[in-house]
Design a protein around this motif. Sequence first.
Motif, mmCIF file in Angstrom:
data_model
loop_
_atom_site.group_PDB
_atom_site.id
_atom_site.type_symbol
_atom_site.label_atom_id
_atom_site.label_comp_id
_atom_site.label_asym_id
_atom_site.label_seq_id
_atom_site.Cartn_x
_atom_site.Cartn_y
_atom_site.Cartn_z
ATOM 1 N N GLY A 1 0.834 -1.198 0.000
ATOM 2 C CA GLY A 1 0.000 0.000 0.000
ATOM 3 C C GLY A 1 0.862 1.239 0.000
ATOM 4 O O GLY A 1 2.083 1.181 0.170
ATOM 5 N N SER B 1 1.516 -0.139 4.400
ATOM 6 C CA SER B 1 0.661 -1.284 4.695
ATOM 7 C C SER B 1 0.807 -2.294 3.562
ATOM 8 O O SER B 1 1.421 -2.021 2.536
ATOM 9 C CB SER B 1 -0.797 -0.849 4.834
ATOM 10 O OG SER B 1 -1.291 -0.403 3.593
ATOM 11 N N THR C 1 -1.668 -5.389 1.526
ATOM 12 C CA THR C 1 -2.920 -6.101 1.347
ATOM 13 C C THR C 1 -2.590 -7.455 0.748
ATOM 14 O O THR C 1 -1.825 -7.536 -0.213
ATOM 15 C CB THR C 1 -3.882 -5.333 0.416
ATOM 16 O OG1 THR C 1 -4.128 -4.045 0.974
ATOM 17 C CG2 THR C 1 -5.196 -6.067 0.240
ATOM 18 N N TYR D 1 -4.265 -11.452 -0.338
ATOM 19 C CA TYR D 1 -5.482 -12.182 -0.704
ATOM 20 C C TYR D 1 -5.218 -13.660 -0.439
ATOM 21 O O TYR D 1 -4.329 -14.254 -1.040
ATOM 22 C CB TYR D 1 -5.818 -11.930 -2.169
ATOM 23 C CG TYR D 1 -5.985 -10.460 -2.446
ATOM 24 C CD1 TYR D 1 -7.220 -9.843 -2.280
ATOM 25 C CD2 TYR D 1 -4.897 -9.673 -2.818
ATOM 26 C CE1 TYR D 1 -7.370 -8.483 -2.503
ATOM 27 C CE2 TYR D 1 -5.041 -8.314 -3.034
ATOM 28 C CZ TYR D 1 -6.280 -7.724 -2.874
ATOM 29 O OH TYR D 1 -6.421 -6.382 -3.079
ATOM 30 N N VAL E 1 -9.531 -11.211 2.400
ATOM 31 C CA VAL E 1 -8.668 -10.073 2.128
ATOM 32 C C VAL E 1 -8.070 -9.634 3.459
ATOM 33 O O VAL E 1 -8.793 -9.513 4.458
ATOM 34 C CB VAL E 1 -9.447 -8.897 1.494
ATOM 35 C CG1 VAL E 1 -8.527 -7.717 1.235
ATOM 36 C CG2 VAL E 1 -10.137 -9.337 0.217
ATOM 37 N N SER F 1 -5.476 -6.874 5.496
ATOM 38 C CA SER F 1 -4.727 -5.623 5.551
ATOM 39 C C SER F 1 -3.785 -5.705 6.748
ATOM 40 O O SER F 1 -4.224 -6.016 7.862
ATOM 41 C CB SER F 1 -5.675 -4.432 5.712
ATOM 42 O OG SER F 1 -4.932 -3.244 5.865
ATOM 43 N N GLN G 1 -8.421 -9.145 8.833
ATOM 44 C CA GLN G 1 -8.752 -10.078 7.763
ATOM 45 C C GLN G 1 -10.262 -10.061 7.574
ATOM 46 O O GLN G 1 -11.010 -10.317 8.523
ATOM 47 C CB GLN G 1 -8.249 -11.478 8.130
ATOM 48 C CG GLN G 1 -8.424 -12.517 7.055
ATOM 49 C CD GLN G 1 -7.820 -13.869 7.463
ATOM 50 O OE1 GLN G 1 -7.535 -14.112 8.629
ATOM 51 N NE2 GLN G 1 -7.632 -14.735 6.495
#
Length: 134
Positions: free
Chosen positions: A27, A31, A33, A35, A40, A42, A59
């Motif tokens: 990010g 951060s 992200t 999958y 998902v 973070s 999550q």
Amino acid sequence: MSDGNDQPGLIDRAAELLSTQMSVQPGDDSSVTAYFQGTVVSMRALALAPGLDVLSLTQVLAWDLPVTDQLREDVTAAADASNFGTVKLAVHEVTADVLLHYTFPAGTLSDDALRTMLMMVLGSGADVGVTIRG
């Protein structure tokens, strides 16, 4: 811009370790992200005190589910059974998302230990997501 509490080295390490197991996107705000198995995640790394660097993750296990008594019961049961973090229901009027929040000290973990810890947490969350989504 970093506020001095972000730990870009730790978040970069976590992202690199996870990238062999799942899709990971950095990010703009220090951060990551990820999958993982229909969820998902973070993540952010923070220095809470000198020598105490933690990874904080959220999550999303399921989203846009109709709010029912059964959903509330399922989330309560998942929260009671969770070994890693807190499973919560985020209600938005008639729909809800199911989230797992977990923060743990990670700065001193070896790469193998950090990878193992992350995979245990994310795997546990993904299992809850499958159960909740039916």
